[in-house]
Design a protein around this motif. Sequence first.
Motif, PDB file in Angstrom:
ATOM      1  N   LEU A   1     -18.917  -1.620   4.206  1.00 42.51           N
ATOM      2  CA  LEU A   1     -18.645  -0.916   2.537  1.00 42.51           C
ATOM      3  C   LEU A   1     -16.982  -0.479   3.452  1.00 42.51           C
ATOM      4  CD1 LEU A   1     -20.994   2.089   1.643  1.00 42.51           C
ATOM      5  CD2 LEU A   1     -20.435   0.439   0.721  1.00 42.51           C
ATOM      6  N   ILE A   2     -16.865  -0.721   4.553  1.00 38.51           N
ATOM      7  CA  ILE A   2     -15.119  -0.539   5.260  1.00 38.51           C
ATOM      8  C   ILE A   2     -14.460  -1.878   4.822  1.00 38.51           C
ATOM      9  CG2 ILE A   2     -13.551  -0.220   6.939  1.00 38.51           C
ATOM     10  CD1 ILE A   2     -16.214   1.451   8.303  1.00 38.51           C
ATOM     11  N   LYS A   3     -13.624  -2.316   3.985  1.00 41.12           N
ATOM     12  CA  LYS A   3     -13.163  -3.640   4.068  1.00 41.12           C
ATOM     13  C   LYS A   3     -12.039  -3.836   5.052  1.00 41.12           C
ATOM     14  CE  LYS A   3      -9.508  -5.361   0.905  1.00 41.12           C
ATOM     15  NZ  LYS A   3      -9.933  -6.759   0.656  1.00 41.12           N
ATOM     16  N   GLN A   4     -12.064  -4.707   5.503  1.00 44.59           N
ATOM     17  CA  GLN A   4     -11.556  -5.047   6.907  1.00 44.59           C
ATOM     18  C   GLN A   4     -10.107  -5.716   6.392  1.00 44.59           C
ATOM     19  OE1 GLN A   4     -13.705  -6.949  10.613  1.00 44.59           O
ATOM     20  NE2 GLN A   4     -11.805  -8.430  10.632  1.00 44.59           N
ATOM     21  N   GLN A   5      -8.924  -4.709   6.600  1.00 47.00           N
ATOM     22  CA  GLN A   5      -7.621  -5.028   6.652  1.00 47.00           C
ATOM     23  C   GLN A   5      -7.007  -4.146   7.133  1.00 47.00           C
ATOM     24  OE1 GLN A   5      -6.722  -3.554   2.593  1.00 47.00           O
ATOM     25  NE2 GLN A   5      -6.061  -5.072   1.790  1.00 47.00           N
ATOM     26  N   ASP A   6      -5.663  -4.531   7.357  1.00 47.67           N
ATOM     27  CA  ASP A   6      -4.395  -3.888   8.131  1.00 47.67           C
ATOM     28  C   ASP A   6      -3.744  -2.887   7.146  1.00 47.67           C
ATOM     29  OD1 ASP A   6      -2.570  -2.964   8.972  1.00 47.67           O
ATOM     30  OD2 ASP A   6      -1.296  -4.808  10.334  1.00 47.67           O
ATOM     31  N   PHE A   7      -3.524  -2.114   7.062  1.00 47.24           N
ATOM     32  CA  PHE A   7      -2.610  -1.418   5.944  1.00 47.24           C
ATOM     33  C   PHE A   7      -1.285  -1.334   5.386  1.00 47.24           C
ATOM     34  CE2 PHE A   7      -0.226   3.073   4.453  1.00 47.24           C
ATOM     35  CZ  PHE A   7      -0.930   2.837   2.798  1.00 47.24           C
ATOM     36  N   LEU A   8      -0.710  -1.765   7.085  1.00 51.60           N
ATOM     37  CA  LEU A   8       0.705  -2.339   6.688  1.00 51.60           C
ATOM     38  C   LEU A   8       0.746  -4.027   5.627  1.00 51.60           C
ATOM     39  CD1 LEU A   8       1.725  -1.919  10.201  1.00 51.60           C
ATOM     40  CD2 LEU A   8       2.364  -0.548   8.393  1.00 51.60           C
ATOM     41  N   LYS A   9      -0.358  -4.114   5.616  1.00 49.27           N
ATOM     42  CA  LYS A   9      -0.442  -5.356   4.636  1.00 49.27           C
ATOM     43  C   LYS A   9      -0.907  -5.913   3.581  1.00 49.27           C
ATOM     44  CE  LYS A   9       0.267  -8.110   9.317  1.00 49.27           C
ATOM     45  NZ  LYS A   9      -0.413  -9.105  10.494  1.00 49.27           N
ATOM     46  N   ARG A  10      -1.644  -4.609   3.685  1.00 50.49           N
ATOM     47  CA  ARG A  10      -2.353  -4.245   1.733  1.00 50.49           C
ATOM     48  C   ARG A  10      -1.361  -4.792   0.683  1.00 50.49           C
ATOM     49  NH1 ARG A  10      -6.676  -1.256   0.559  1.00 50.49           N
ATOM     50  NH2 ARG A  10      -6.661  -0.304  -1.769  1.00 50.49           N
ATOM     51  N   PRO A  11      -2.287  -5.385  -0.274  1.00 50.16           N
ATOM     52  CA  PRO A  11      -0.823  -5.458  -1.172  1.00 50.16           C
ATOM     53  C   PRO A  11      -0.705  -3.999  -2.091  1.00 50.16           C
ATOM     54  CG  PRO A  11      -3.039  -7.287  -1.391  1.00 50.16           C
ATOM     55  CD  PRO A  11      -2.741  -6.234   0.050  1.00 50.16           C
ATOM     56  N   LEU A  12       0.705  -3.808  -2.739  1.00 52.21           N
ATOM     57  CA  LEU A  12       1.445  -2.696  -3.571  1.00 52.21           C
ATOM     58  C   LEU A  12       0.473  -2.517  -4.392  1.00 52.21           C
ATOM     59  CD1 LEU A  12       4.882  -2.526  -2.684  1.00 52.21           C
ATOM     60  CD2 LEU A  12       3.383  -1.382  -1.611  1.00 52.21           C
ATOM     61  N   PRO A  13      -0.334  -1.383  -5.009  1.00 50.09           N
ATOM     62  CA  PRO A  13      -0.635  -1.154  -6.277  1.00 50.09           C
ATOM     63  C   PRO A  13       0.116  -1.655  -7.239  1.00 50.09           C
ATOM     64  CG  PRO A  13       0.257   0.648  -5.309  1.00 50.09           C
ATOM     65  CD  PRO A  13       0.087   0.159  -4.220  1.00 50.09           C
ATOM     66  N   LYS A  14      -0.632  -2.816  -8.120  1.00 50.31           N
ATOM     67  CA  LYS A  14       0.199  -3.486  -9.441  1.00 50.31           C
ATOM     68  C   LYS A  14      -0.107  -2.364 -10.916  1.00 50.31           C
ATOM     69  CE  LYS A  14      -0.558  -7.694  -8.099  1.00 50.31           C
ATOM     70  NZ  LYS A  14      -1.750  -8.110  -7.601  1.00 50.31           N
ATOM     71  N   SER A  15      -1.034  -1.095 -10.853  1.00 45.85           N
ATOM     72  CA  SER A  15      -1.211  -0.202 -11.912  1.00 45.85           C
ATOM     73  C   SER A  15      -2.022   1.336 -11.069  1.00 45.85           C
ATOM     74  CB  SER A  15      -2.458  -0.602 -12.730  1.00 45.85           C
ATOM     75  OG  SER A  15      -3.341  -0.523 -11.800  1.00 45.85           O
ATOM     76  N   ASP A  16      -1.256   2.288 -11.757  1.00 49.87           N
ATOM     77  CA  ASP A  16      -1.727   3.933 -11.573  1.00 49.87           C
ATOM     78  C   ASP A  16      -3.502   3.616 -10.857  1.00 49.87           C
ATOM     79  OD1 ASP A  16       0.072   4.728 -11.633  1.00 49.87           O
ATOM     80  OD2 ASP A  16       0.003   5.358 -13.789  1.00 49.87           O
ATOM     81  N   GLN A  17      -3.892   2.695 -11.534  1.00 48.66           N
ATOM     82  CA  GLN A  17      -5.601   2.755 -11.552  1.00 48.66           C
ATOM     83  C   GLN A  17      -5.655   1.853  -9.907  1.00 48.66           C
ATOM     84  OE1 GLN A  17      -4.787   1.522 -14.259  1.00 48.66           O
ATOM     85  NE2 GLN A  17      -6.490   1.772 -16.161  1.00 48.66           N
ATOM     86  N   GLU A  18      -5.207   0.779  -9.442  1.00 42.64           N
ATOM     87  CA  GLU A  18      -5.029   1.092  -7.656  1.00 42.64           C
ATOM     88  C   GLU A  18      -4.573   1.876  -6.685  1.00 42.64           C
ATOM     89  OE1 GLU A  18      -3.715  -2.765  -7.084  1.00 42.64           O
ATOM     90  OE2 GLU A  18      -4.462  -3.833  -9.041  1.00 42.64           O
ATOM     91  N   LYS A  19      -3.763   3.129  -7.692  1.00 41.15           N
ATOM     92  CA  LYS A  19      -3.136   4.970  -7.064  1.00 41.15           C
ATOM     93  C   LYS A  19      -4.616   5.967  -6.812  1.00 41.15           C
ATOM     94  CE  LYS A  19       0.878   4.161  -8.159  1.00 41.15           C
ATOM     95  NZ  LYS A  19       2.101   4.208  -8.488  1.00 41.15           N
ATOM     96  N   TYR A  20      -4.580   6.431  -5.476  1.00 43.36           N
ATOM     97  CA  TYR A  20      -5.332   7.346  -5.081  1.00 43.36           C
ATOM     98  C   TYR A  20      -4.256   9.009  -4.976  1.00 43.36           C
ATOM     99  CZ  TYR A  20      -7.451   3.264  -2.915  1.00 43.36           C
ATOM    100  OH  TYR A  20      -8.227   2.188  -3.278  1.00 43.36           O
ATOM    101  N   HIS A  21      -5.588   9.563  -5.293  1.00 43.46           N
ATOM    102  CA  HIS A  21      -5.298  11.561  -5.230  1.00 43.46           C
ATOM    103  C   HIS A  21      -4.905  11.489  -4.045  1.00 43.46           C
ATOM    104  CE1 HIS A  21      -6.662  10.317  -8.752  1.00 43.46           C
ATOM    105  NE2 HIS A  21      -6.054  11.123  -8.990  1.00 43.46           N
ATOM    106  N   VAL A  22      -5.673  11.159  -2.948  1.00 37.46           N
ATOM    107  CA  VAL A  22      -5.657  11.332  -1.615  1.00 37.46           C
ATOM    108  C   VAL A  22      -4.929  10.304  -0.318  1.00 37.46           C
ATOM    109  CG1 VAL A  22      -7.042  12.795   0.158  1.00 37.46           C
ATOM    110  CG2 VAL A  22      -6.866  13.927  -1.903  1.00 37.46           C
ATOM    111  N   ILE A  23      -5.098   9.926   0.348  1.00 33.69           N
ATOM    112  CA  ILE A  23      -5.275   8.954   1.567  1.00 33.69           C
ATOM    113  C   ILE A  23      -5.485   9.743   2.983  1.00 33.69           C
ATOM    114  CG2 ILE A  23      -3.746   7.098   3.041  1.00 33.69           C
ATOM    115  CD1 ILE A  23      -2.441   6.816   0.350  1.00 33.69           C
ATOM    116  N   SER A  24      -6.175   9.116   3.606  1.00 31.85           N
ATOM    117  CA  SER A  24      -6.424   9.790   5.159  1.00 31.85           C
ATOM    118  C   SER A  24      -6.372   8.939   5.804  1.00 31.85           C
ATOM    119  CB  SER A  24      -8.533  10.204   5.140  1.00 31.85           C
ATOM    120  OG  SER A  24      -8.370  10.134   6.130  1.00 31.85           O
TER     121      SER A  24
END
Length: 285
Positions: A156-179
Amino acid sequence: MVFFGKKSPITGKQNARKTTGLKAASTRSIINKYHQLNKRKLQLQGLKKRMKKAEEQAKEAEIDAEITQIDSEMEKLGGLEVYQKASLKGQDQTRGGDSSHVLLKWLKNEGNELALEEGQEKKLLEVGCLSVSNAVSKSTEFDTIDRIDLRSNDPLIKQQDFLKRPLPKSDQEKYHVISLSLVLNFVPVTADRGKMLQLTTKFLHPQGLLFFVLPKACVENSRYLDGELFDSIMASLGYEKLEETTTDKLIYQLWRCRQEKAKYQKFTKNEVRSGSTRNNFCITL
Ligand SMILES: C[S@@+](CC[C@H](N)C(=O)[O-])C[C@H]1O[C@@H](n2cnc3c(N)ncnc32)[C@H](O)[C@@H]1O
């Protein structure tokens, strides 16, 4: 400053670590040593990149030797896997607890409501995630929790560097909270720390919330950062502080992102406190 050519272990005495039964002191020691090694490795890699002249290139072999030594010390500590296990131990209730309890508590406070539009799912992005059974995962606060980490220990944890995460292409890919709990202090390059904070604003919905945790020493005992400067960096990104609390070791904060207020000022490395016992934690933007 000479980094290379060291024969003795860079972080002092080394012991092979078991991955279970870590005591609090050894948990702290693994975390500290891992941070030191990670930082030194990045410094050496940066130094190597900047070397242009032939005589400097002759030193490359020495740098490579020290990088190999660092890799082997990291390996002896147990690598990122044991570092993460040590961090998980640090999440035990007996050692300060899982920080997501604080997030859940703050989300109940007036003024900290999520800016939800009709029909939207409540979404959380947990950056630097070690556990899928922390308090926020057990709660029903969010419809969706996306979790990422440099090294995943669960499907359930995606292996990914946040610094390299592709930017959201739409609002659906955005979040209400980031921890972003105890992650920024893991990032070894000062400019990447600023970039990481800036990136959070790109992944949040308008008025989204950033839950942020940092070791207290990064702000209260750094030569290059204090609370006022950190607040200015965040304000320049458009963040407004909603909550803050400190414990013996940690600072917890909740910020609301108002991108329309972002000024994107430049922040460079400048001394804000002197003293030989200070650490060098710094954020540039
Ligand atoms: C000290 S642990 C903190 C875990 C948890 N968030 C907590 O509060 O206890 C830091 C984690 O952040 C992860 N991390 C560091 N830099 C990251 C990055 N750029 N992208 C994703 N994860 C990162 C590390 O792999 C590590 O598992």
